[in-house]
Design a protein around this motif. Structure first.
Motif, PDB file in Angstrom:
ATOM      1  N   TYR A  77       3.699   3.035  -5.831  1.00 56.95           N
ATOM      2  CA  TYR A  77       2.652   2.139  -6.366  1.00 56.95           C
ATOM      3  C   TYR A  77       1.368   2.169  -5.533  1.00 56.95           C
ATOM      4  O   TYR A  77       0.594   1.214  -5.553  1.00 56.95           O
ATOM      5  CB  TYR A  77       3.174   0.705  -6.404  1.00 56.95           C
ATOM      6  CG  TYR A  77       4.446   0.519  -7.182  1.00 56.95           C
ATOM      7  CD1 TYR A  77       4.559   0.973  -8.497  1.00 56.95           C
ATOM      8  CD2 TYR A  77       5.542  -0.131  -6.615  1.00 56.95           C
ATOM      9  CE1 TYR A  77       5.728   0.787  -9.225  1.00 56.95           C
ATOM     10  CE2 TYR A  77       6.718  -0.315  -7.333  1.00 56.95           C
ATOM     11  CZ  TYR A  77       6.801   0.141  -8.637  1.00 56.95           C
ATOM     12  OH  TYR A  77       7.967  -0.036  -9.347  1.00 56.95           O
ATOM     13  N   ASP A  94      -1.972   1.862  -3.844  1.00 57.69           N
ATOM     14  CA  ASP A  94      -3.283   1.329  -4.241  1.00 57.69           C
ATOM     15  C   ASP A  94      -3.288   0.680  -5.614  1.00 57.69           C
ATOM     16  O   ASP A  94      -4.299   0.703  -6.332  1.00 57.69           O
ATOM     17  CB  ASP A  94      -4.354   2.426  -4.162  1.00 57.69           C
ATOM     18  CG  ASP A  94      -4.687   2.814  -2.730  1.00 57.69           C
ATOM     19  OD1 ASP A  94      -4.503   1.969  -1.835  1.00 57.69           O
ATOM     20  OD2 ASP A  94      -5.107   3.958  -2.510  1.00 57.69           O
ATOM     21  N   THR A  95      -2.156   0.095  -5.994  1.00 53.94           N
ATOM     22  CA  THR A  95      -2.081  -0.728  -7.203  1.00 53.94           C
ATOM     23  C   THR A  95      -1.650  -2.133  -6.786  1.00 53.94           C
ATOM     24  O   THR A  95      -1.325  -2.382  -5.619  1.00 53.94           O
ATOM     25  CB  THR A  95      -1.070  -0.158  -8.217  1.00 53.94           C
ATOM     26  OG1 THR A  95       0.258  -0.304  -7.693  1.00 53.94           O
ATOM     27  CG2 THR A  95      -1.358   1.303  -8.519  1.00 53.94           C
ATOM     28  N   LYS A  96      -1.607  -3.039  -7.732  1.00 53.06           N
ATOM     29  CA  LYS A  96      -1.206  -4.414  -7.420  1.00 53.06           C
ATOM     30  C   LYS A  96       0.249  -4.502  -6.952  1.00 53.06           C
ATOM     31  O   LYS A  96       0.633  -5.461  -6.270  1.00 53.06           O
ATOM     32  CB  LYS A  96      -1.415  -5.309  -8.637  1.00 53.06           C
ATOM     33  CG  LYS A  96      -2.880  -5.548  -8.971  1.00 53.06           C
ATOM     34  CD  LYS A  96      -3.035  -6.477 -10.158  1.00 53.06           C
ATOM     35  CE  LYS A  96      -4.517  -6.722 -10.461  1.00 53.06           C
ATOM     36  NZ  LYS A  96      -4.697  -7.634 -11.623  1.00 53.06           N
ATOM     37  N   GLU A  97       1.055  -3.510  -7.320  1.00 50.11           N
ATOM     38  CA  GLU A  97       2.468  -3.515  -6.937  1.00 50.11           C
ATOM     39  C   GLU A  97       2.698  -2.923  -5.543  1.00 50.11           C
ATOM     40  O   GLU A  97       3.810  -2.975  -5.015  1.00 50.11           O
ATOM     41  CB  GLU A  97       3.304  -2.728  -7.950  1.00 50.11           C
ATOM     42  CG  GLU A  97       3.484  -3.412  -9.294  1.00 50.11           C
ATOM     43  CD  GLU A  97       2.232  -3.351 -10.151  1.00 50.11           C
ATOM     44  OE1 GLU A  97       1.458  -2.377  -9.976  1.00 50.11           O
ATOM     45  OE2 GLU A  97       2.024  -4.269 -10.973  1.00 50.11           O
ATOM     46  N   SER A 134      -1.900  -2.718   0.573  1.00 47.64           N
ATOM     47  CA  SER A 134      -3.043  -1.902   0.160  1.00 47.64           C
ATOM     48  C   SER A 134      -4.349  -2.620   0.442  1.00 47.64           C
ATOM     49  O   SER A 134      -4.546  -3.753  -0.021  1.00 47.64           O
ATOM     50  CB  SER A 134      -2.961  -1.576  -1.330  1.00 47.64           C
ATOM     51  OG  SER A 134      -4.150  -0.945  -1.766  1.00 47.64           O
ATOM     52  N   TYR A 177      -6.245  -4.201  -2.567  1.00 41.59           N
ATOM     53  CA  TYR A 177      -5.873  -5.440  -3.236  1.00 41.59           C
ATOM     54  C   TYR A 177      -5.655  -6.615  -2.293  1.00 41.59           C
ATOM     55  O   TYR A 177      -5.290  -7.704  -2.732  1.00 41.59           O
ATOM     56  CB  TYR A 177      -4.620  -5.219  -4.098  1.00 41.59           C
ATOM     57  CG  TYR A 177      -4.908  -4.452  -5.359  1.00 41.59           C
ATOM     58  CD1 TYR A 177      -5.321  -5.101  -6.527  1.00 41.59           C
ATOM     59  CD2 TYR A 177      -4.821  -3.072  -5.384  1.00 41.59           C
ATOM     60  CE1 TYR A 177      -5.610  -4.401  -7.682  1.00 41.59           C
ATOM     61  CE2 TYR A 177      -5.107  -2.352  -6.534  1.00 41.59           C
ATOM     62  CZ  TYR A 177      -5.498  -3.022  -7.680  1.00 41.59           C
ATOM     63  OH  TYR A 177      -5.798  -2.320  -8.829  1.00 41.59           O
ATOM     64  N   ASP A 178      -5.876  -6.408  -1.003  1.00 43.40           N
ATOM     65  CA  ASP A 178      -5.738  -7.498  -0.040  1.00 43.40           C
ATOM     66  C   ASP A 178      -7.087  -7.750   0.623  1.00 43.40           C
ATOM     67  O   ASP A 178      -7.800  -6.817   0.981  1.00 43.40           O
ATOM     68  CB  ASP A 178      -4.691  -7.155   1.008  1.00 43.40           C
ATOM     69  CG  ASP A 178      -3.293  -7.065   0.404  1.00 43.40           C
ATOM     70  OD1 ASP A 178      -2.884  -8.038  -0.252  1.00 43.40           O
ATOM     71  OD2 ASP A 178      -2.632  -6.033   0.573  1.00 43.40           O
ATOM     72  N   LYS A 205       1.556 -10.380   3.365  1.00 41.45           N
ATOM     73  CA  LYS A 205       2.183  -9.956   2.106  1.00 41.45           C
ATOM     74  C   LYS A 205       3.305  -8.962   2.401  1.00 41.45           C
ATOM     75  O   LYS A 205       4.395  -9.048   1.822  1.00 41.45           O
ATOM     76  CB  LYS A 205       1.135  -9.326   1.188  1.00 41.45           C
ATOM     77  CG  LYS A 205       1.688  -8.731  -0.101  1.00 41.45           C
ATOM     78  CD  LYS A 205       0.575  -8.055  -0.891  1.00 41.45           C
ATOM     79  CE  LYS A 205       1.111  -7.318  -2.103  1.00 41.45           C
ATOM     80  NZ  LYS A 205       0.032  -6.612  -2.842  1.00 41.45           N
TER      81      LYS A 205
END
Length: 246
Positions: A69, A71-74, A78, A81-82, A91
């Protein structure tokens, strides 16, 4: 001088077992080892990571999720997204603990053959174990520190593994150069990775995740891989033959 040597020993010792055992063995299984050797390596990882000990099971699964995953929200960690590195590491800590305590469902593709020693992990990752290492570090500094500035290195000994993680998972997706253009932000931090023993060749690793040697260019010397070659030569482990994609 004793304190500096001690911190360097913990830095490179903890980093080696994170790269060798948790990353290249538990997550990517680029080599095999006997069950006895695996148990010995569990213990050595605990000794060198000390208060920041990471479970091979939790790390292995979480790192596989990072590759799936990226560089995705999952993605468990990353910069895309942070908001900042502290938010990313918090996280990461939460997901890691949820995996270890089986509070979340994990796809079977992430758990296949990941090494696990439940009883040892319960002890090594316990609050008692972590506080014991903290107390031993403080005692060592109390006996051997000869200048006030050396005490500034004490927190580094407490959080060694998270610091290693921040360098690769935050800075390794923001700064550096790339050998391969991909649909992620992975970078190579150094031309010669003296600091992270080969883990800094993050862009190379994302391109060839199952490759034991993270270096690609002639000057990209992967120190951990060189040690792996020695361990393979003497029969402690067995490297798997891997075909590298172009």
């Amino acid at each position: 001088m004793t304190i500096v040597i001690f911190v360097l020993l913990l830095w490179y010792g903890g980093l080696f077992f994170q790269s060798f055992f948790l990353h290249r063995y538990a997550a990517h299984q680029v080599f095999t080892m006997s069950k006895t050797m695996e148990r010995i390596t569990f213990v050595l990882t605990w000794i060198f990571q000390g208060s920041s000990y990471l479970s091979a099971y939790g790390y292995g699964i979480m790192h596989r999720m990072h590759h799936a995953y990226t560089d995705t929200k999952e993605d468990p960690h990353s910069p895309s997204y942070d908001a900042n590195l502290f938010a990313m590491m918090w996280k990461t800590k939460t997901i890691y603990q949820d995996i270890n305590k089986q509070r979340i469902d994990v796809d079977q593709r992430f758990t296949k053959n990941v090494p696990q020693w439940k009883k040892f992990d319960v002890f090594a990752g316990s609050r008692f174990s972590r506080l014991l290492w903290v107390a031993l570090y403080i005692l060592f500094f109390a006996f051997f520190a000869t200048a006030w500035w050396q005490w500034l290195l004490l927190p580094v000994t407490f959080f060694m593994a998270p610091i290693h993680g921040v360098i690769i998972n935050w800075f390794g997706h923001i700064y550096g150069y790339v050998n391969y253009t991909m649909k992620n932000t992975s970078k190579n931090l150094f031309r010669f990775d003296f600091l992270m023993m080969g883990e800094g060749y993050h862009n190379n690793h994302h391109k060839h995740a199952s490759r034991a040697n993270f270096g690609v260019k002639w000057y990209e010397i992967d120190i951990t891989y060189l040690i792996i070659r020695v361990l393979d030569a003497v029969g402690f482990i067995r490297l798997k033959p891997i075909k590298v994609r172009n």
